[in-house]
Scaffold this motif. Structure first.
Motif, PDB file in Angstrom:
ATOM      1  N   SER A 172       0.836  -1.211   0.000  1.00  0.00           N
ATOM      2  CA  SER A 172       0.000   0.000   0.000  1.00  0.00           C
ATOM      3  C   SER A 172       0.866   1.254   0.000  1.00  0.00           C
ATOM      4  O   SER A 172       0.352   2.360  -0.222  1.00  0.00           O
ATOM      5  N   ASN A 173       2.156   1.116   0.248  1.00  0.00           N
ATOM      6  CA  ASN A 173       3.036   2.271   0.367  1.00  0.00           C
ATOM      7  C   ASN A 173       3.055   3.063  -0.938  1.00  0.00           C
ATOM      8  O   ASN A 173       3.047   2.491  -2.034  1.00  0.00           O
ATOM      9  N   THR A 174       3.106   4.386  -0.814  1.00  0.00           N
ATOM     10  CA  THR A 174       2.878   5.273  -1.960  1.00  0.00           C
ATOM     11  C   THR A 174       3.818   6.461  -1.915  1.00  0.00           C
ATOM     12  O   THR A 174       4.072   7.033  -0.856  1.00  0.00           O
ATOM     13  N   ILE A 175       4.321   6.829  -3.096  1.00  0.00           N
ATOM     14  CA  ILE A 175       5.093   8.059  -3.227  1.00  0.00           C
ATOM     15  C   ILE A 175       4.353   9.015  -4.142  1.00  0.00           C
ATOM     16  O   ILE A 175       3.898   8.636  -5.228  1.00  0.00           O
ATOM     17  N   PHE A 176       4.197  10.243  -3.695  1.00  0.00           N
ATOM     18  CA  PHE A 176       3.697  11.338  -4.518  1.00  0.00           C
ATOM     19  C   PHE A 176       4.920  12.072  -5.054  1.00  0.00           C
ATOM     20  O   PHE A 176       5.681  12.652  -4.279  1.00  0.00           O
ATOM     21  N   TYR A 177       5.105  12.049  -6.364  1.00  0.00           N
ATOM     22  CA  TYR A 177       6.263  12.706  -6.956  1.00  0.00           C
ATOM     23  C   TYR A 177       5.803  13.932  -7.740  1.00  0.00           C
ATOM     24  O   TYR A 177       5.088  13.815  -8.735  1.00  0.00           O
ATOM     25  N   PHE A 178       6.229  15.109  -7.279  1.00  0.00           N
ATOM     26  CA  PHE A 178       5.862  16.375  -7.899  1.00  0.00           C
ATOM     27  C   PHE A 178       6.894  16.711  -8.976  1.00  0.00           C
ATOM     28  O   PHE A 178       8.075  16.889  -8.687  1.00  0.00           O
ATOM     29  N   THR A 216      11.474   3.157  -3.120  1.00  0.00           N
ATOM     30  CA  THR A 216      10.206   3.810  -3.448  1.00  0.00           C
ATOM     31  C   THR A 216       9.800   3.574  -4.899  1.00  0.00           C
ATOM     32  O   THR A 216       8.626   3.723  -5.246  1.00  0.00           O
ATOM     33  N   GLY A 217      10.755   3.190  -5.753  1.00  0.00           N
ATOM     34  CA  GLY A 217      10.418   2.870  -7.129  1.00  0.00           C
ATOM     35  C   GLY A 217       9.602   1.606  -7.260  1.00  0.00           C
ATOM     36  O   GLY A 217       9.050   1.332  -8.329  1.00  0.00           O
ATOM     37  N   GLU A 218       9.501   0.821  -6.156  1.00  0.00           N
ATOM     38  CA  GLU A 218       8.682  -0.388  -6.141  1.00  0.00           C
ATOM     39  C   GLU A 218       7.352  -0.165  -5.426  1.00  0.00           C
ATOM     40  O   GLU A 218       6.580  -1.106  -5.241  1.00  0.00           O
ATOM     41  N   TRP A 219       7.096   1.057  -5.010  1.00  0.00           N
ATOM     42  CA  TRP A 219       5.827   1.381  -4.348  1.00  0.00           C
ATOM     43  C   TRP A 219       4.781   1.794  -5.383  1.00  0.00           C
ATOM     44  O   TRP A 219       5.055   1.832  -6.592  1.00  0.00           O
ATOM     45  N   ASN A 220       3.593   2.119  -4.906  1.00  0.00           N
ATOM     46  CA  ASN A 220       2.614   2.783  -5.755  1.00  0.00           C
ATOM     47  C   ASN A 220       3.136   4.181  -6.054  1.00  0.00           C
ATOM     48  O   ASN A 220       3.552   4.907  -5.143  1.00  0.00           O
ATOM     49  N   LEU A 221       3.118   4.553  -7.325  1.00  0.00           N
ATOM     50  CA  LEU A 221       3.687   5.822  -7.756  1.00  0.00           C
ATOM     51  C   LEU A 221       2.593   6.753  -8.250  1.00  0.00           C
ATOM     52  O   LEU A 221       1.779   6.377  -9.095  1.00  0.00           O
ATOM     53  N   VAL A 222       2.579   7.943  -7.717  1.00  0.00           N
ATOM     54  CA  VAL A 222       1.639   8.972  -8.174  1.00  0.00           C
ATOM     55  C   VAL A 222       2.477  10.120  -8.730  1.00  0.00           C
ATOM     56  O   VAL A 222       3.154  10.829  -7.979  1.00  0.00           O
ATOM     57  N   TYR A 223       2.452  10.262 -10.048  1.00  0.00           N
ATOM     58  CA  TYR A 223       3.250  11.287 -10.718  1.00  0.00           C
ATOM     59  C   TYR A 223       2.362  12.508 -10.948  1.00  0.00           C
ATOM     60  O   TYR A 223       1.367  12.439 -11.671  1.00  0.00           O
TER      61      TYR A 223
END
Length: 484
Positions: free
Chosen positions: A109-115, A181-188
């Protein structure tokens, strides 16, 4: 049939990787059987937007079941475009629809928000696209296939190479630098408003040549972020661990949005990685640009991107008043007070900032147009030297002392890398970010910040002004830089 075969393939791959990775499982990771179950029946959102969150300044939005956002919850391990309804208030600077991109995985479920990074604008030239990379990114809106099928080694596809090269923080198939974090859920979160994701103002910019029509530009970044946050809450599982990160304009966007994003997501472990987007101390009321070199910039952008007025009505809806209302200790006359305010609001979070001390890009934005001795200097080398001097002065005098007063802000400031004007430590790869005098590399800092186990945050800067300039040549940097 194709989807069924793909799910079977994913299941086999997942079973193999999960058996090997159970020993390094972290909070938010699903077990073997749970991951297989997710491949068959994707989990639905378990913490959607509440009615209370649709109230107040810059509210979130309830799910709209009648709007087709184009997202397939069972399409794992692919970048998917998510369309955003206009009813959320989201739009790009030119008025075109806003969209963002999600890469979902079945095993955490871990997620990164990348701005996304990429410039800023506050006049006709920079907002229209005439200023190139120094102006607003995506002045004509966001292409539908903006980040799908990117490949760092696909040199024929230079249009997507800039996105592919963004960062190992989100690039899942980096050929030689991976980060967890590249293996987490990614929100670009794409950037198309020229306002470091904090704007809420429509401006009309006149063409100084008089040859073109006025440009109506929507500095709408803050509302776009709320639309992204709303969608994630309404469609994905609540993360156990969440990173907000970015480079340049994206990093300062992550910093300025962290208070609300972190509060709205309400995760167990929160991390912030601010790469090359510092808020230096610069009281808005001060006219001392020698002591506070960033003060003219802060005043300029707040006037262009918001309706905030120092000393004005604190209940008026604007991004700065909103930030003050939800972040105790934030002084709206001193943007850099945000560091201590975030530390106090989220004492258990791990917050990190990094940049090169010889940065020639963000320093140009910060000082060149506001300091006559730099702007009027005809010699490029002399201008760069002056930019770096102010940047290092600001780092050592108007940033590090603020971070040192907190318990959970880490910092990592190497000197120089021969790529992208020594701007952004985490783009393309994680190389040449060492601080040799302390025996550290950039990955040490990232592992220290994104660490649910806690412990003291890392704080280090490089004082050696010579060695980084002698051993920093990389043929791959030359290749990518030439294509970009």
């Amino acid at each position: 049939m194709t989807k069924a075969l793909r799910q079977l393939t994913l299941a086999v791959a997942a079973s193999t990787s999960l058996l090997a990775s159970n020993v390094r499982a972290e909070p938010g990771d699903y077990g073997f059987w749970a991951t297989l179950g997710n491949l068959i029946s994707p989990r639905e959102a378990n913490a959607p937007v509440t009615p209370a969150q649709t109230q107040g300044m810059y509210p979130l939005s309830l799910d709209n079941p009648n709007f087709n956002d184009g997202f397939d919850p069972a399409d794992y391990d692919n970048w998917q475009r998510v369309d955003v309804p206009a009813s959320t208030g989201a739009m790009c600077g030119n008025g075109s629809p806003y969209k963002f991109f999600v890469h979902r995985v079945p095993d955490t479920s871990n997620t990164i928000f990348y701005f996304e990074g990429g410039g800023a604008c506050w006049d006709y030239e920079s907002c229209s696209g005439q200023a190139g990379i120094r102006g607003a990114r995506n002045p004509n809106g966001i292409p539908d296939n903006y980040v799908q099928n990117i490949n760092l080694l696909d040199f024929q596809n230079s249009a997507n190479l800039a996105t592919a090269a963004v960062s190992p923080l989100i690039y899942t198939h980096h050929p030689y630098n991976q980060f967890k974090t590249g293996e987490w859920n990614l929100v670009y979160v794409p950037y198309c408003t020229g306002d470091i994701y904090v704007g809420d103002k429509t401006e009309i910019y006149e063409d100084p040549t008089g040859q073109n029509a006025d440009l109506v530009w929507h500095h709408n970044g803050l509302r776009n972020v709320q639309a992204v946050t709303s969608w994630v809450k309404n469609n994905l599982q609540k993360p156990k661990q969440m990173v907000a990160a970015g480079c340049s304009a994206g990093s300062i966007g992550a910093l300025l949005n962290y208070s609300k994003l972190r509060g709205d997501m309400n995760v167990d472990y929160g991390y912030l990685i601010d790469d090359s987007g510092p808020l230096y101390r610069a009281p808005l009321a001060s006219s001392d640009s020698t002591r506070y070199p960033s003060a003219p910039l802060h005043n300029e952008v707040l006037d262009s991107w918001t309706t905030f007025t120092p000393g004005g009505d604190p209940s008026a809806e604007n991004p700065i008043n909103m930030l003050a209302s939800i972040t105790p200790g934030f002084d709206n006359d001193e943007l850099a007070s945000l560091y201590a305010a975030l530390s106090n609001k989220f004492p258990g979070d791990r917050l990190g900032i990094t940049h090169f001390l010889a940065d020639g890009n963000f320093s140009s934005y910060s000082y060149e147009r506001f300091h006559e001795d730099i702007y009027s200097d005809p010699d490029a080398a002399s201008r760069l030297k002056k930019l770096r001097q102010k940047w290092q002065y600001d780092t050592h005098n108007n940033l590090i002392p603020l971070l040192e007063q907190t318990s959970n802000w880490g910092y990592y400031f190497p000197m120089y890398r021969d790529f992208n004007e020594s701007h952004c430590t985490t783009i393309l790869d994680l190389e040449y970010g060492e601080i040799a005098e302390h025996g550290l590399v950039l990955r040490d800092f990232l592992n220290n910040i994104v660490n649910y186990r806690g412990g003291a945050v890392m704080r280090a800067y490089e004082s050696d002004q010579v060695s980084d300039f002698e051993n920093n040549h990389n043929w791959f940097y030359d290749l990518v830089g030439g294509l970009l």
